[in-house]
Design a protein around this motif. Structure first.
Motif, mmCIF file in Angstrom:
data_model
loop_
_atom_site.group_PDB
_atom_site.id
_atom_site.type_symbol
_atom_site.label_atom_id
_atom_site.label_comp_id
_atom_site.label_asym_id
_atom_site.label_seq_id
_atom_site.Cartn_x
_atom_site.Cartn_y
_atom_site.Cartn_z
ATOM 1 N N UNK A 88 0.860 -1.172 0.000
ATOM 2 C CA UNK A 88 0.000 0.000 0.000
ATOM 3 C C UNK A 88 0.901 1.228 0.000
ATOM 4 N N UNK A 89 0.638 2.159 -0.907
ATOM 5 C CA UNK A 89 1.473 3.333 -1.074
ATOM 6 C C UNK A 89 0.610 4.580 -1.165
ATOM 7 N N UNK A 90 1.202 5.709 -0.776
ATOM 8 C CA UNK A 90 0.516 7.002 -0.874
ATOM 9 C C UNK A 90 1.282 7.928 -1.809
ATOM 10 N N UNK A 91 0.496 8.665 -2.585
ATOM 11 C CA UNK A 91 1.085 9.713 -3.436
ATOM 12 C C UNK A 91 0.102 10.877 -3.460
ATOM 13 N N UNK A 92 0.477 11.956 -2.798
ATOM 14 C CA UNK A 92 -0.458 13.058 -2.658
ATOM 15 C C UNK A 92 -1.660 12.613 -1.846
ATOM 16 N N UNK A 93 -2.856 12.827 -2.373
ATOM 17 C CA UNK A 93 -4.089 12.413 -1.702
ATOM 18 C C UNK A 93 -4.569 11.040 -2.161
ATOM 19 N N UNK A 94 -3.737 10.308 -2.889
ATOM 20 C CA UNK A 94 -4.142 9.027 -3.459
ATOM 21 C C UNK A 94 -3.462 7.866 -2.745
ATOM 22 N N UNK A 95 -4.246 6.840 -2.450
ATOM 23 C CA UNK A 95 -3.743 5.608 -1.828
ATOM 24 C C UNK A 95 -3.929 4.466 -2.817
ATOM 25 N N UNK A 96 -2.872 3.711 -3.061
ATOM 26 C CA UNK A 96 -2.936 2.598 -4.009
ATOM 27 C C UNK A 96 -2.650 1.284 -3.300
ATOM 28 N N UNK A 97 -3.580 0.345 -3.411
ATOM 29 C CA UNK A 97 -3.427 -0.994 -2.843
ATOM 30 C C UNK A 97 -3.067 -1.974 -3.953
ATOM 31 N N UNK A 98 -2.007 -2.736 -3.773
ATOM 32 C CA UNK A 98 -1.638 -3.819 -4.679
ATOM 33 C C UNK A 98 -1.954 -5.139 -3.986
ATOM 34 N N UNK A 99 -2.741 -5.988 -4.651
ATOM 35 C CA UNK A 99 -3.182 -7.241 -4.048
ATOM 36 C C UNK A 99 -2.383 -8.421 -4.571
#
Length: 523
Positions: free
Chosen positions: A144-155
């Motif tokens: 799980x990573x954050x960039x700015x206001x965006x959170x990205x989950x890799x499953x």
């Protein structure tokens, strides 16, 4: 452990009438519209820290004090945004899930809630991996990573249920400034961004919730304050209800107090009853570790051949529950009759043959644990009596207070234990993956390559109806292996005085406990 509960609002029964079983008439106690709504329950709270809690009582508070990226509207089976502004899978492969936060979010102390806090919260739960926490629900998260206001989950594998899993307590967001990354927060301090703040907390007694005016999310808070009162036994809860010490009762009165509620006459004596469809279940969980006699499949199968669910539902539970022959309760997509097909009725002779063919010496001695304060003594005594009547088993019953029970059960402290299950989200996966996957919440040592493959198959179906056959195949495999034996499912009852509104939205298949939906009516 959750399933589609879209039918909750439409199929549920809302009555206003006489509660003959409770033996009392409740009326106006003079409380004003701004006074706290008093809610009574027998739920136990394991932890106020989201990383250390995976039980109904703890999640009830956590859902009121913390935000998640998503939540569920009453009666809905699809998650909606809460702390998030948008959330979507990036492709049909269902490997990457991306959320963008709402702007201007803050924690209850006024500090900003950022995407970095979201990432911190998920990583923290997985790092701590508390035996009483929800890490097992997040086991499919690769990164799980954050960039700015965006959170990205890799499953790790495709998972259409991921949005459901992070819409509850497992997805609760905590502050990096107030929670340590590698250990649980102790005491009664809570820093969240949910619809309430915790004004006061006495473990096992009360939780005082006041509306959080900083909250920015999807939930509409219909009261200024709620006081949750905890009772050690159903009988004590019933006494408080009869004495007019409560405005609302939720989970659980003694079985006798639920008898006849569906037949209550409407519009009499100032009591409202809401009876929702049964989404809560109870089962007998077996310890499959090598040190336990239950590690032998023949022993588990023999026990399954003996247990009389009809008698348990009728005698121990006074017909307030229905026998269950599937991991998934009736009314939920994927329900089957797999355990009934294999064990249609109690058959001690079949059990005797199973044990003899496997060369198992009898009687098989084992320990049976249960929550000492949950009103389960009569049920456990009857369950043990059924097994011992065959002379094939000798059962040592071990009642343990809830505060210690889950830790002992999940660490292999009993050869078998009984436990209730409330859904985490409205999808069959909540009853299946959490119970019988290799990362199951019971931590009982069960692992089946066949079941793992079928679970992954169900999670790859974005059209959840397309997963029905795989769910039924899982049921058949589990009925054969018997790592857990479903016993019964129960209706979800909520009782309230006639000046309290919103009780029909307090509980549904989402697993949420929506005290913010409760309101106090005025003349």
């Amino acid at each position: 452990m959750r399933h589609v509960r879209t039918a909750a609002a439409g199929a549920a029964l809302l009555l206003t009438g006489t509660l003959a079983a409770c033996g009392t008439v409740l009326g106006d106690d003079g409380a004003g519209p701004g006074d706290p709504i008093r809610v009574g329950t027998t739920d136990k709270v394991t932890s106020l820290d989201p990383a250390g809690a995976y039980d109904a009582g703890s999640w009830a508070l956590i859902g009121s004090l913390h935000q998640s990226l998503l939540s569920f509207a009453p009666g809905s089976s699809e998650p909606v945004t809460d702390a998030a502004d948008t959330c979507n899978f990036t492709s049909r492969e269902l490997h990457t899930y991306r959320c963008t936060l709402k702007s201007g979010l803050t924690f209850s102390d006024g500090t900003p809630l950022t995407a970095a806090d979201v990432v911190f919260s998920f990583r923290r739960t997985l790092r701590i991996k508390s035996p009483t926490g929800p890490a097992s629900l997040l086991a499919n998260l690769r990164s799980v990573e954050a960039r700015g206001d965006t959170v990205t989950f890799k499953l790790r594998t495709p998972d259409a249920t991921w949005p459901y899993k992070i819409a509850g307590g497992a997805g609760a967001i905590v502050s990096r400034e107030h929670y340590e990354p590698g250990k649980l927060r102790t005491g009664d301090g809570v820093t969240g961004s949910g619809p309430y703040e915790l004004r006061g907390y006495a473990p096992g007694r009360t939780a005082e919730l006041v509306r959080n005016d900083r909250y920015r999310g999807a939930l509409k808070v219909r009261n200024k304050a709620v006081t949750v009162r905890y009772y050690g036994t159903p009988d004590r809860l019933a006494t408080a209800w009869r004495d007019r010490s409560l405005d609302v009762v939720s989970r659980d009165l003694p079985p006798m107090d639920y008898q006849g509620l569906d037949a209550a006459a409407p519009s009499q004596d100032g009591v409202r009853v809401f009876a929702g469809p049964g989404t809560s279940t109870r089962g007998l969980v077996f310890n499959l570790r090598d040190s336990s006699p239950m590690s032998d499949p023949a022993v588990r199968q023999a026990a399954a051949a003996i247990v009389d669910r009809q008698a348990l539902a009728g005698d121990a539970r006074m017909h307030t529950v229905d026998p269950l022959y599937s991991l998934i309760p009736r009314g939920i997509v994927g329900h089957s009759s797999a355990f009934y097909d294999r064990w249609e009725k109690p058959d001690p002779e079949a059990a005797r043959k199973l044990l003899a063919d496997a060369g198992v010496q009898t009687p098989v001695e084992f320990t049976l644990g249960y929550d000492a304060g949950g009103g389960h003594r009569r049920e456990t005594e009857q369950l043990a009596a059924q097994l011992e009547a065959t002379k094939l088993f000798k059962v040592e019953q071990r009642p343990v207070p809830w505060e210690k029970f889950t830790g002992q059960a999940f660490a292999g402290g009993f050869d078998a234990f009984t436990m209730g299950w409330l859904p985490d989200f409205p999808d069959p996966d909540t009853y299946v993956a959490s119970a019988v996957s290799a990362q199951n919440a019971y931590r009982n040592g069960y692992r089946s390559d066949e079941v793992e493959r079928l679970i992954q198959q169900t999670q790859q179906e974005s059209d959840r109806a397309g997963a029905v056959n795989a769910f039924k195949a899982i049921d058949r495999a589990v009925a054969r292996d018997v790592p857990v034996l479903p016993l019964w499912q129960a209706k979800d009852y909520t009782l309230a005085t006639d000046r309290i509104s919103g009780i029909e939205n307090l509980i549904d298949a989402s697993g949420a406990w929506r005290v913010w939906e409760l309101g106090r009516e005025t003349d």
